[in-house]
Write an enzyme that holds these catalytic residues in place. Structure first.
Site, short mmCIF file in Angstrom:
data_model
loop_
_atom_site.label_atom_id
_atom_site.label_comp_id
_atom_site.label_asym_id
_atom_site.label_seq_id
_atom_site.Cartn_x
_atom_site.Cartn_y
_atom_site.Cartn_z
N GLU A 255 0.88 -2.81 -9.68
CA GLU A 255 0.42 -1.34 -9.76
C GLU A 255 1.34 -0.76 -8.20
OE1 GLU A 255 -0.54 0.41 -12.44
OE2 GLU A 255 -2.19 -1.34 -13.25
N CYS A 289 -0.99 7.28 -5.55
CA CYS A 289 0.75 6.73 -6.03
C CYS A 289 0.59 7.64 -6.79
CB CYS A 289 -0.11 5.46 -6.35
SG CYS A 289 -1.31 6.09 -7.63
P1 NAD Z 1 1.99 -2.07 0.87
O1 NAD Z 1 3.30 -2.92 0.27
O2 NAD Z 1 2.88 -2.52 2.27
O3 NAD Z 1 1.34 -2.84 1.33
C1 NAD Z 1 -0.22 -2.86 -0.08
C2 NAD Z 1 -0.54 -4.69 0.34
O4 NAD Z 1 0.69 -5.56 0.59
C3 NAD Z 1 -1.51 -4.31 1.68
O5 NAD Z 1 -2.91 -5.35 1.54
C4 NAD Z 1 -0.28 -5.15 2.34
O6 NAD Z 1 -1.27 -6.18 3.17
C5 NAD Z 1 0.25 -6.50 1.66
N1 NAD Z 1 1.53 -6.31 1.91
C6 NAD Z 1 2.64 -6.51 2.44
N2 NAD Z 1 3.38 -7.28 2.27
C7 NAD Z 1 2.88 -8.73 1.69
C8 NAD Z 1 3.73 -10.16 1.23
N3 NAD Z 1 4.83 -9.94 1.81
N4 NAD Z 1 2.88 -10.62 0.26
C9 NAD Z 1 0.85 -9.92 0.06
N5 NAD Z 1 0.67 -9.15 0.58
C10 NAD Z 1 1.92 -8.18 1.13
O7 NAD Z 1 2.01 -0.84 0.40
P2 NAD Z 1 0.86 0.63 1.60
O8 NAD Z 1 1.57 0.50 2.60
O9 NAD Z 1 0.21 -0.35 1.93
O10 NAD Z 1 0.47 1.44 0.39
C11 NAD Z 1 1.60 2.50 -0.45
C12 NAD Z 1 1.75 1.72 -1.93
O11 NAD Z 1 1.37 1.83 -2.72
C13 NAD Z 1 2.87 3.74 -2.23
O12 NAD Z 1 3.74 3.18 -2.69
C14 NAD Z 1 1.52 3.63 -3.43
O13 NAD Z 1 2.14 4.89 -4.14
C15 NAD Z 1 1.40 2.22 -3.52
N6 NAD Z 1 0.31 2.41 -4.53
C16 NAD Z 1 0.39 2.63 -5.73
C17 NAD Z 1 -1.01 2.32 -6.33
C18 NAD Z 1 -1.25 2.98 -8.19
O14 NAD Z 1 -1.93 2.44 -8.80
N7 NAD Z 1 0.08 1.95 -9.07
C19 NAD Z 1 -1.97 3.07 -6.10
C20 NAD Z 1 -2.20 3.65 -4.29
C21 NAD Z 1 -0.86 2.82 -4.06
#
Ligand code: NAD
Length: 484
Positions: A255, A289
Protein backbone atom coordinates in the site's frame (compact mmCIF):
# COMPACT_ATOMS: atom_id res chain seq x y z
CA UNK A 1 -0.15 6.58 31.31
CA UNK A 2 1.07 7.35 28.85
CA UNK A 3 3.54 8.55 31.36
CA UNK A 4 3.48 5.35 33.48
CA UNK A 5 4.22 3.45 30.34
CA UNK A 6 7.09 5.80 29.61
CA UNK A 7 8.61 5.14 33.03
CA UNK A 8 10.14 1.87 31.95
CA UNK A 9 12.72 1.49 29.19
CA UNK A 10 11.13 0.81 25.84
CA UNK A 11 12.38 -2.62 24.97
CA UNK A 12 11.55 -4.86 22.04
CA UNK A 13 8.67 -7.28 22.47
CA UNK A 14 9.78 -10.77 21.46
CA UNK A 15 8.22 -14.06 22.51
CA UNK A 16 6.05 -12.33 25.11
CA UNK A 17 9.01 -10.65 26.83
CA UNK A 18 10.35 -7.14 26.84
CA UNK A 19 13.99 -7.48 25.86
CA UNK A 20 16.82 -5.09 24.99
CA UNK A 21 18.28 -5.19 21.50
CA UNK A 22 21.00 -7.83 21.14
CA UNK A 23 23.39 -5.05 20.13
CA UNK A 24 22.43 -2.99 23.19
CA UNK A 25 21.60 -0.08 20.88
CA UNK A 26 18.66 2.28 21.26
CA UNK A 27 17.34 5.37 19.50
CA UNK A 28 15.42 8.47 20.48
CA UNK A 29 11.84 9.24 19.60
CA UNK A 30 10.75 12.90 19.53
CA UNK A 31 7.57 14.84 20.12
CA UNK A 32 7.16 16.67 16.78
CA UNK A 33 5.27 19.50 18.49
CA UNK A 34 8.07 20.39 20.92
CA UNK A 35 11.13 18.66 19.39
CA UNK A 36 11.77 17.21 22.86
CA UNK A 37 12.96 13.62 23.26
CA UNK A 38 10.10 11.53 24.65
CA UNK A 39 12.16 8.45 25.45
CA UNK A 40 14.71 6.02 24.05
CA UNK A 41 13.63 2.82 22.37
CA UNK A 42 15.61 -0.38 21.85
CA UNK A 43 16.81 -0.59 18.25
CA UNK A 44 16.22 -3.94 16.61
CA UNK A 45 18.50 -5.22 13.89
CA UNK A 46 18.87 -8.53 12.07
CA UNK A 47 19.62 -10.60 15.22
CA UNK A 48 16.50 -9.35 17.02
CA UNK A 49 14.34 -9.75 13.95
CA UNK A 50 15.58 -13.33 13.68
CA UNK A 51 14.63 -14.00 17.32
CA UNK A 52 11.20 -12.44 16.72
CA UNK A 53 10.59 -14.51 13.61
CA UNK A 54 11.59 -17.69 15.45
CA UNK A 55 9.20 -16.92 18.27
CA UNK A 56 6.43 -16.16 15.77
CA UNK A 57 7.12 -19.52 14.10
CA UNK A 58 7.02 -21.34 17.45
CA UNK A 59 3.67 -19.72 18.32
CA UNK A 60 2.32 -20.65 14.89
CA UNK A 61 3.36 -24.28 15.28
CA UNK A 62 2.30 -24.25 18.94
CA UNK A 63 -0.52 -22.67 20.91
CA UNK A 64 -1.87 -20.27 18.27
CA UNK A 65 -1.93 -22.88 15.53
CA UNK A 66 -3.71 -25.35 17.81
CA UNK A 67 -6.29 -22.90 19.15
CA UNK A 68 -9.92 -23.13 18.04
CA UNK A 69 -10.70 -20.41 15.52
CA UNK A 70 -13.54 -19.16 17.74
CA UNK A 71 -11.10 -18.80 20.63
CA UNK A 72 -8.78 -16.74 18.44
CA UNK A 73 -11.71 -14.44 17.76
CA UNK A 74 -12.45 -14.21 21.50
CA UNK A 75 -8.82 -13.32 22.19
CA UNK A 76 -9.06 -10.46 19.69
CA UNK A 77 -12.23 -9.21 21.39
CA UNK A 78 -10.53 -9.30 24.82
CA UNK A 79 -7.68 -7.29 23.30
CA UNK A 80 -10.20 -4.74 21.99
CA UNK A 81 -11.65 -4.42 25.53
CA UNK A 82 -8.22 -3.57 26.94
CA UNK A 83 -7.61 -1.03 24.18
CA UNK A 84 -10.95 0.54 25.09
CA UNK A 85 -10.00 0.51 28.78
CA UNK A 86 -6.71 2.29 28.02
CA UNK A 87 -8.09 4.52 25.26
CA UNK A 88 -7.18 7.83 26.90
CA UNK A 89 -3.61 6.81 27.46
CA UNK A 90 -3.21 5.35 23.98
CA UNK A 91 -4.62 8.50 22.41
CA UNK A 92 -2.17 10.62 24.36
CA UNK A 93 0.77 8.39 23.56
CA UNK A 94 -0.07 8.37 19.85
CA UNK A 95 -0.39 12.15 19.88
CA UNK A 96 2.90 12.60 21.70
CA UNK A 97 4.85 10.39 19.32
CA UNK A 98 3.21 11.44 16.03
CA UNK A 99 2.05 15.03 16.62
CA UNK A 100 -1.50 14.09 15.63
CA UNK A 101 -4.20 16.08 17.43
CA UNK A 102 -5.82 14.13 20.26
CA UNK A 103 -9.24 15.13 18.93
CA UNK A 104 -8.53 13.47 15.58
CA UNK A 105 -7.15 10.28 17.13
CA UNK A 106 -10.16 10.02 19.38
CA UNK A 107 -12.60 10.66 16.55
CA UNK A 108 -10.93 8.58 13.86
CA UNK A 109 -7.95 6.37 14.65
CA UNK A 110 -9.13 4.79 17.87
CA UNK A 111 -12.67 3.94 16.69
CA UNK A 112 -11.11 2.51 13.51
CA UNK A 113 -8.76 0.32 15.56
CA UNK A 114 -11.66 -1.04 17.62
CA UNK A 115 -13.88 -1.52 14.57
CA UNK A 116 -11.09 -3.38 12.77
CA UNK A 117 -10.54 -5.72 15.70
CA UNK A 118 -14.24 -6.42 16.15
CA UNK A 119 -14.73 -6.99 12.43
CA UNK A 120 -11.87 -9.48 12.07
CA UNK A 121 -12.63 -11.17 15.40
CA UNK A 122 -15.95 -12.01 13.76
CA UNK A 123 -14.20 -13.47 10.73
CA UNK A 124 -11.95 -15.82 12.72
CA UNK A 125 -14.41 -18.75 12.82
CA UNK A 126 -16.00 -18.04 9.43
CA UNK A 127 -13.04 -18.71 7.15
CA UNK A 128 -14.53 -21.62 5.30
CA UNK A 129 -13.32 -23.88 2.53
CA UNK A 130 -15.59 -25.28 -0.13
CA UNK A 131 -16.63 -28.69 -1.30
CA UNK A 132 -15.91 -28.62 -5.04
CA UNK A 133 -17.58 -31.58 -6.78
CA UNK A 134 -14.79 -32.15 -9.32
CA UNK A 135 -15.19 -35.90 -9.89
CA UNK A 136 -17.54 -38.74 -8.98
CA UNK A 137 -14.72 -40.94 -7.64
CA UNK A 138 -13.41 -38.49 -5.06
CA UNK A 139 -14.50 -36.11 -2.37
CA UNK A 140 -12.74 -32.89 -3.40
CA UNK A 141 -12.71 -29.83 -1.23
CA UNK A 142 -10.63 -26.86 -0.13
CA UNK A 143 -9.53 -25.60 3.25
CA UNK A 144 -8.05 -22.16 3.89
CA UNK A 145 -4.86 -22.30 5.93
CA UNK A 146 -2.95 -19.42 7.51
CA UNK A 147 -0.18 -18.20 5.26
CA UNK A 148 2.27 -18.43 8.17
CA UNK A 149 4.56 -15.86 9.74
CA UNK A 150 3.73 -12.32 8.63
CA UNK A 151 6.12 -9.38 8.60
CA UNK A 152 4.13 -6.14 8.95
CA UNK A 153 5.94 -2.89 8.16
CA UNK A 154 4.03 0.30 8.82
CA UNK A 155 4.53 4.06 8.36
CA UNK A 156 4.29 6.88 10.88
CA UNK A 157 1.17 8.67 9.71
CA UNK A 158 -1.40 6.33 11.33
CA UNK A 159 0.70 4.05 13.54
CA UNK A 160 -2.14 2.49 15.54
CA UNK A 161 -4.69 2.29 12.77
CA UNK A 162 -2.52 1.01 9.93
CA UNK A 163 -0.81 -1.37 12.36
CA UNK A 164 -4.18 -2.83 13.28
CA UNK A 165 -5.30 -3.01 9.63
CA UNK A 166 -2.51 -5.57 9.24
CA UNK A 167 -2.39 -7.34 12.58
CA UNK A 168 -6.11 -8.01 13.09
CA UNK A 169 -6.81 -9.91 9.84
CA UNK A 170 -3.48 -11.76 10.05
CA UNK A 171 -4.27 -13.02 13.56
CA UNK A 172 -7.90 -13.78 12.71
CA UNK A 173 -6.61 -16.04 9.94
CA UNK A 174 -4.33 -17.86 12.40
CA UNK A 175 -1.06 -16.25 11.28
CA UNK A 176 1.50 -14.85 13.71
CA UNK A 177 3.06 -11.43 13.26
CA UNK A 178 6.34 -9.57 13.57
CA UNK A 179 5.46 -5.88 13.50
CA UNK A 180 8.04 -3.26 12.61
CA UNK A 181 6.66 0.17 13.43
CA UNK A 182 8.13 3.27 11.78
CA UNK A 183 11.23 4.54 13.58
CA UNK A 184 9.52 7.90 14.05
CA UNK A 185 6.53 6.41 15.90
CA UNK A 186 7.42 3.20 17.74
CA UNK A 187 5.56 3.75 21.02
CA UNK A 188 1.92 2.80 20.56
CA UNK A 189 2.90 -0.40 18.74
CA UNK A 190 4.84 -1.51 21.82
CA UNK A 191 1.91 -0.70 24.06
CA UNK A 192 -0.48 -2.58 21.77
CA UNK A 193 1.81 -5.59 22.02
CA UNK A 194 1.74 -5.46 25.83
CA UNK A 195 -2.05 -5.25 25.83
CA UNK A 196 -2.21 -8.24 23.49
CA UNK A 197 -0.29 -10.30 26.06
CA UNK A 198 -2.56 -9.08 28.84
CA UNK A 199 -5.53 -10.16 26.72
CA UNK A 200 -4.12 -13.68 26.66
CA UNK A 201 -2.64 -13.86 23.17
CA UNK A 202 0.10 -16.48 23.56
CA UNK A 203 3.70 -15.22 23.60
CA UNK A 204 5.16 -14.92 20.11
CA UNK A 205 1.82 -14.36 18.39
CA UNK A 206 2.56 -10.62 18.10
CA UNK A 207 6.18 -9.48 18.30
CA UNK A 208 7.13 -5.81 18.00
CA UNK A 209 10.60 -4.83 16.76
CA UNK A 210 11.13 -1.07 16.49
CA UNK A 211 14.12 -0.11 14.41
CA UNK A 212 15.20 1.42 11.15
CA UNK A 213 14.06 0.42 7.69
CA UNK A 214 17.44 -0.45 6.25
CA UNK A 215 18.28 -2.77 9.16
CA UNK A 216 15.21 -4.11 11.00
CA UNK A 217 12.82 -3.63 8.06
CA UNK A 218 15.16 -5.14 5.49
CA UNK A 219 15.99 -8.08 7.83
CA UNK A 220 12.29 -8.89 8.10
CA UNK A 221 11.85 -8.71 4.34
CA UNK A 222 14.91 -10.90 3.72
CA UNK A 223 14.15 -13.49 6.39
CA UNK A 224 13.57 -16.94 4.89
CA UNK A 225 11.12 -17.92 7.64
CA UNK A 226 8.78 -15.01 6.93
CA UNK A 227 6.00 -16.14 4.61
CA UNK A 228 4.39 -12.83 3.81
CA UNK A 229 5.21 -9.14 4.03
CA UNK A 230 2.47 -6.57 4.29
CA UNK A 231 3.83 -3.09 3.79
CA UNK A 232 2.47 0.45 3.84
CA UNK A 233 4.86 3.22 2.93
CA UNK A 234 6.56 4.92 0.02
CA UNK A 235 6.86 3.55 -3.53
CA UNK A 236 10.68 3.60 -3.36
CA UNK A 237 10.75 1.32 -0.33
CA UNK A 238 7.95 -0.75 -1.87
CA UNK A 239 10.25 -1.55 -4.79
CA UNK A 240 13.06 -2.58 -2.42
CA UNK A 241 10.63 -4.82 -0.57
CA UNK A 242 9.65 -6.62 -3.74
CA UNK A 243 13.31 -7.30 -4.48
CA UNK A 244 14.04 -8.47 -0.94
CA UNK A 245 10.98 -10.71 -0.93
CA UNK A 246 12.19 -12.49 -4.07
CA UNK A 247 14.67 -14.55 -2.00
CA UNK A 248 12.10 -17.02 -0.71
CA UNK A 249 9.27 -15.80 -2.96
CA UNK A 250 7.32 -14.27 -0.10
CA UNK A 251 3.84 -13.06 -0.70
CA UNK A 252 3.72 -9.28 -0.69
CA UNK A 253 1.02 -6.65 -0.33
CA UNK A 254 2.05 -3.04 -1.00
CA UNK A 255 0.00 0.00 0.00
CA UNK A 256 1.99 2.95 -1.27
CA UNK A 257 1.56 6.64 -1.95
CA UNK A 258 -0.95 8.74 -3.81
CA UNK A 259 -1.65 12.03 -5.57
CA UNK A 260 -5.38 11.83 -5.42
CA UNK A 261 -7.63 14.10 -7.48
CA UNK A 262 -10.70 15.74 -6.01
CA UNK A 263 -12.76 16.88 -9.01
CA UNK A 264 -15.35 19.65 -8.62
CA UNK A 265 -18.01 20.40 -11.25
CA UNK A 266 -20.12 23.57 -11.32
CA UNK A 267 -23.31 21.65 -10.52
CA UNK A 268 -21.88 20.39 -7.20
CA UNK A 269 -22.90 21.62 -3.77
CA UNK A 270 -19.96 24.02 -3.58
CA UNK A 271 -20.18 24.53 0.12
CA UNK A 272 -19.93 20.82 0.85
CA UNK A 273 -17.33 20.27 -1.88
CA UNK A 274 -14.98 23.01 -0.71
CA UNK A 275 -15.35 22.06 2.95
CA UNK A 276 -14.44 18.49 2.07
CA UNK A 277 -11.66 19.59 -0.29
CA UNK A 278 -10.00 21.51 2.55
CA UNK A 279 -10.27 18.70 5.06
CA UNK A 280 -9.11 16.21 2.40
CA UNK A 281 -5.73 17.93 2.31
CA UNK A 282 -5.39 19.48 5.77
CA UNK A 283 -6.51 16.45 7.82
CA UNK A 284 -3.45 14.93 9.54
CA UNK A 285 -1.42 17.82 8.08
CA UNK A 286 -1.82 16.23 4.65
CA UNK A 287 0.14 13.16 5.73
CA UNK A 288 -2.46 10.81 4.34
CA UNK A 289 -1.83 8.42 1.47
CA UNK A 290 -5.22 9.28 -0.03
CA UNK A 291 -5.05 13.03 0.68
CA UNK A 292 -6.94 15.11 -1.87
CA UNK A 293 -3.73 16.84 -2.85
CA UNK A 294 -4.94 17.84 -6.33
CA UNK A 295 -8.16 19.83 -6.45
CA UNK A 296 -9.35 19.77 -10.06
CA UNK A 297 -11.86 22.56 -10.62
CA UNK A 298 -13.99 23.45 -13.63
CA UNK A 299 -12.75 26.76 -15.04
CA UNK A 300 -16.13 28.47 -14.56
CA UNK A 301 -15.96 28.12 -10.75
CA UNK A 302 -12.18 28.16 -10.25
CA UNK A 303 -11.93 31.49 -8.44
CA UNK A 304 -14.90 30.76 -6.20
CA UNK A 305 -13.48 27.40 -5.18
CA UNK A 306 -10.02 28.84 -4.49
CA UNK A 307 -11.55 31.56 -2.33
CA UNK A 308 -13.59 29.07 -0.30
CA UNK A 309 -10.78 26.56 0.18
CA UNK A 310 -8.49 29.39 1.29
CA UNK A 311 -11.18 30.58 3.71
CA UNK A 312 -11.35 27.05 5.11
CA UNK A 313 -7.56 26.98 5.47
CA UNK A 314 -7.83 30.11 7.60
CA UNK A 315 -10.19 28.24 9.96
CA UNK A 316 -7.71 25.41 10.58
CA UNK A 317 -6.54 25.49 14.20
CA UNK A 318 -2.84 24.72 13.83
CA UNK A 319 -1.15 24.17 17.16
CA UNK A 320 -0.60 22.03 20.24
CA UNK A 321 -1.87 18.52 19.43
CA UNK A 322 -2.86 17.98 23.06
CA UNK A 323 -5.30 20.91 22.98
CA UNK A 324 -8.71 19.48 22.10
CA UNK A 325 -9.49 22.56 20.00
CA UNK A 326 -6.52 21.91 17.69
CA UNK A 327 -7.48 20.58 14.27
CA UNK A 328 -4.00 20.31 12.76
CA UNK A 329 -0.69 19.47 14.41
CA UNK A 330 2.89 19.55 13.20
CA UNK A 331 4.27 17.34 10.44
CA UNK A 332 6.21 14.36 11.70
CA UNK A 333 9.84 15.49 11.55
CA UNK A 334 12.33 18.18 10.60
CA UNK A 335 13.04 16.21 7.43
CA UNK A 336 9.38 16.08 6.47
CA UNK A 337 8.97 19.79 7.19
CA UNK A 338 11.90 20.57 4.91
CA UNK A 339 10.48 18.35 2.19
CA UNK A 340 7.11 20.12 2.35
CA UNK A 341 8.63 23.63 2.38
CA UNK A 342 10.98 22.66 -0.48
CA UNK A 343 8.01 21.52 -2.56
CA UNK A 344 6.23 24.81 -1.91
CA UNK A 345 9.33 26.63 -3.15
CA UNK A 346 9.53 24.35 -6.21
CA UNK A 347 5.88 25.18 -6.91
CA UNK A 348 6.60 28.90 -6.65
CA UNK A 349 9.51 28.58 -9.03
CA UNK A 350 7.38 26.59 -11.44
CA UNK A 351 4.92 29.50 -11.54
CA UNK A 352 2.26 28.56 -8.99
CA UNK A 353 0.79 31.27 -6.75
CA UNK A 354 0.69 30.86 -2.98
CA UNK A 355 -2.79 32.01 -1.98
CA UNK A 356 -2.39 31.19 1.69
CA UNK A 357 0.20 29.55 3.93
CA UNK A 358 3.48 28.48 2.38
CA UNK A 359 5.62 28.87 5.49
CA UNK A 360 6.61 27.32 8.78
CA UNK A 361 4.64 28.51 11.83
CA UNK A 362 6.81 29.38 14.86
CA UNK A 363 10.33 28.28 15.64
CA UNK A 364 9.73 25.20 17.72
CA UNK A 365 7.92 22.15 16.47
CA UNK A 366 7.49 21.11 12.87
CA UNK A 367 4.44 23.25 12.07
CA UNK A 368 3.66 24.06 8.45
CA UNK A 369 0.77 26.39 7.63
CA UNK A 370 -2.11 25.03 5.58
CA UNK A 371 -1.15 26.01 2.06
CA UNK A 372 -3.15 26.58 -1.11
CA UNK A 373 -1.34 26.83 -4.45
CA UNK A 374 -3.16 28.07 -7.54
CA UNK A 375 -2.38 28.41 -11.24
CA UNK A 376 -0.95 24.93 -11.00
CA UNK A 377 -0.27 23.20 -14.28
CA UNK A 378 -0.69 19.45 -14.55
CA UNK A 379 2.93 18.98 -15.64
CA UNK A 380 4.43 20.72 -12.61
CA UNK A 381 6.22 18.60 -10.03
CA UNK A 382 3.80 19.81 -7.32
CA UNK A 383 1.02 18.30 -9.42
CA UNK A 384 2.76 15.01 -10.11
CA UNK A 385 4.72 14.15 -6.97
CA UNK A 386 3.45 13.24 -3.54
CA UNK A 387 4.29 16.02 -1.07
CA UNK A 388 2.72 14.38 2.00
CA UNK A 389 2.03 17.69 3.69
CA UNK A 390 -0.78 20.29 4.00
CA UNK A 391 -0.37 21.60 0.46
CA UNK A 392 -3.29 21.74 -1.98
CA UNK A 393 -2.59 22.22 -5.69
CA UNK A 394 -5.65 23.70 -7.43
CA UNK A 395 -5.79 22.90 -11.13
CA UNK A 396 -8.27 24.08 -13.84
CA UNK A 397 -10.08 21.86 -16.31
CA UNK A 398 -12.41 22.67 -19.22
CA UNK A 399 -14.54 19.58 -19.63
CA UNK A 400 -15.07 16.02 -18.50
CA UNK A 401 -12.50 14.56 -20.86
CA UNK A 402 -9.82 16.83 -19.55
CA UNK A 403 -10.81 16.15 -15.93
CA UNK A 404 -10.43 12.40 -16.51
CA UNK A 405 -7.14 12.83 -18.32
CA UNK A 406 -5.69 14.95 -15.52
CA UNK A 407 -7.10 12.76 -12.74
CA UNK A 408 -5.55 9.64 -14.28
CA UNK A 409 -2.40 11.44 -15.35
CA UNK A 410 0.03 10.67 -12.52
CA UNK A 411 2.03 7.58 -11.59
CA UNK A 412 -0.37 6.94 -8.72
CA UNK A 413 -3.75 5.25 -8.60
CA UNK A 414 -5.00 5.10 -5.03
CA UNK A 415 -8.20 7.17 -4.79
CA UNK A 416 -10.17 10.01 -6.36
CA UNK A 417 -13.30 12.01 -5.65
CA UNK A 418 -15.85 13.68 -7.89
CA UNK A 419 -18.44 16.30 -6.93
CA UNK A 420 -21.47 16.64 -9.20
CA UNK A 421 -25.26 16.66 -8.99
CA UNK A 422 -25.40 14.65 -12.23
CA UNK A 423 -25.74 11.00 -11.28
CA UNK A 424 -24.83 9.72 -14.75
CA UNK A 425 -21.65 11.78 -14.72
CA UNK A 426 -20.88 10.40 -11.26
CA UNK A 427 -21.16 6.86 -12.62
CA UNK A 428 -19.07 7.71 -15.68
CA UNK A 429 -16.28 8.87 -13.40
CA UNK A 430 -16.57 5.76 -11.24
CA UNK A 431 -15.99 3.74 -14.39
CA UNK A 432 -13.18 5.80 -15.85
CA UNK A 433 -11.05 6.73 -12.82
CA UNK A 434 -8.12 4.29 -12.58
CA UNK A 435 -7.93 4.07 -8.81
CA UNK A 436 -8.72 1.68 -5.97
CA UNK A 437 -11.41 3.88 -4.37
CA UNK A 438 -13.77 6.45 -5.91
CA UNK A 439 -15.75 8.84 -3.75
CA UNK A 440 -18.78 10.62 -5.23
CA UNK A 441 -19.96 13.74 -3.40
CA UNK A 442 -17.69 12.93 -0.47
CA UNK A 443 -13.95 12.54 -0.03
CA UNK A 444 -11.87 10.43 2.28
CA UNK A 445 -13.98 7.97 4.26
CA UNK A 446 -12.64 4.43 4.58
CA UNK A 447 -14.30 1.44 6.17
CA UNK A 448 -12.74 -1.84 7.18
CA UNK A 449 -15.49 -3.71 5.29
CA UNK A 450 -14.45 -2.23 1.92
CA UNK A 451 -11.27 -3.12 0.02
CA UNK A 452 -8.44 -0.58 0.24
CA UNK A 453 -5.43 -0.29 -2.04
CA UNK A 454 -4.28 1.04 -5.36
CA UNK A 455 -2.66 0.54 -8.71
CA UNK A 456 0.62 1.55 -10.37
CA UNK A 457 2.88 3.44 -7.91
CA UNK A 458 0.17 3.19 -5.26
CA UNK A 459 0.99 -0.51 -4.98
CA UNK A 460 -1.02 -3.68 -5.39
CA UNK A 461 -3.18 -6.03 -3.40
CA UNK A 462 -6.10 -4.98 -1.25
CA UNK A 463 -6.36 -4.70 2.51
CA UNK A 464 -9.61 -4.65 4.48
CA UNK A 465 -12.76 -6.69 4.06
CA UNK A 466 -12.61 -10.19 2.71
CA UNK A 467 -9.56 -9.26 0.62
CA UNK A 468 -7.43 -9.29 3.76
CA UNK A 469 -8.66 -12.79 4.61
CA UNK A 470 -7.48 -13.92 1.19
CA UNK A 471 -4.14 -12.18 1.75
CA UNK A 472 -3.43 -14.05 4.95
CA UNK A 473 -4.66 -17.51 3.96
CA UNK A 474 -3.73 -20.02 1.32
CA UNK A 475 -6.30 -22.46 -0.09
CA UNK A 476 -5.35 -26.13 0.05
CA UNK A 477 -7.00 -28.59 -2.34
CA UNK A 478 -7.90 -32.00 -0.89
CA UNK A 479 -8.75 -35.21 -2.81
CA UNK A 480 -10.17 -38.13 -0.93
CA UNK A 481 -10.35 -41.12 -3.20
CA UNK A 482 -13.80 -42.66 -2.75
CA UNK A 483 -13.35 -45.28 -5.47
CA UNK A 484 -15.49 -45.85 -8.55
P1 NAD B 1 8.71 4.78 4.19
O1 NAD B 1 8.51 3.94 3.00
O2 NAD B 1 9.95 5.60 4.29
O3 NAD B 1 8.68 3.90 5.51
C1 NAD B 1 7.62 3.01 5.80
C2 NAD B 1 8.15 1.90 6.67
O4 NAD B 1 9.09 1.15 5.92
C3 NAD B 1 8.88 2.36 7.93
O5 NAD B 1 8.56 1.46 8.97
C4 NAD B 1 10.33 2.21 7.54
O6 NAD B 1 11.20 1.98 8.62
C5 NAD B 1 10.29 0.98 6.65
N1 NAD B 1 11.40 0.87 5.72
C6 NAD B 1 12.16 1.86 5.17
N2 NAD B 1 13.11 1.33 4.36
C7 NAD B 1 12.96 -0.01 4.39
C8 NAD B 1 13.61 -1.10 3.75
N3 NAD B 1 14.65 -0.91 2.91
N4 NAD B 1 13.18 -2.34 3.99
C9 NAD B 1 12.12 -2.55 4.80
N5 NAD B 1 11.46 -1.59 5.45
C10 NAD B 1 11.86 -0.32 5.24
O7 NAD B 1 7.41 5.66 4.27
P2 NAD B 1 7.02 6.73 5.37
O8 NAD B 1 7.79 7.96 5.07
O9 NAD B 1 7.06 6.14 6.72
O10 NAD B 1 5.46 6.93 5.02
C11 NAD B 1 5.02 7.78 4.04
C12 NAD B 1 4.60 7.01 2.80
O11 NAD B 1 3.64 6.01 3.10
C13 NAD B 1 3.92 7.91 1.79
O12 NAD B 1 4.39 7.66 0.49
C14 NAD B 1 2.46 7.54 1.91
O13 NAD B 1 1.67 7.85 0.82
C15 NAD B 1 2.53 6.10 2.21
N6 NAD B 1 1.30 5.63 2.86
C16 NAD B 1 0.44 4.83 2.14
C17 NAD B 1 -0.75 4.38 2.70
C18 NAD B 1 -1.71 3.49 1.93
O14 NAD B 1 -2.61 2.90 2.53
N7 NAD B 1 -1.58 3.35 0.64
C19 NAD B 1 -1.07 4.76 4.00
C20 NAD B 1 -0.18 5.58 4.70
C21 NAD B 1 1.00 5.99 4.11
Amino acid sequence: MPFDFLQHTQYLLIGGKRVPAASGRSFETLDPATEQVITRVAQADAADVDAAVRSARAALDGPWGRMRAADRGQALLRWAELIRRDADALVELESLDSGKPVSAIRRQDLPAVLDTLAYYAGWADKINGQVVPARPDALTYTVREPVGVVGAIVPWNFPLMIGMWKIAPALACGCTVVLKPAELTPLTALRLGELALEAGLPPGVLNVVPGFGKTAGAALVDHPEVDKVTFTGSPGVGRQILQGAAGNLKRVTLELGGKSANIIFPDADLDAATRAAASAIFFNAGQVCSAGSRILVHESIYDRVVERVAARAALVRLGDPRDVATSMGPVISAGQMKRVLDYIEIGRQEGAQIVTGGVRRGRTGFFVEPTVLTDVDHAMRISQEEIFGPVAAVIRFKDEEEAIRLANGTRYGLAAGVWTADITRGHRFVRRLKVGTVWVNTFGPTDIRLPWGGARDSGFGREHGESAIENFTEPKAVWINTGP
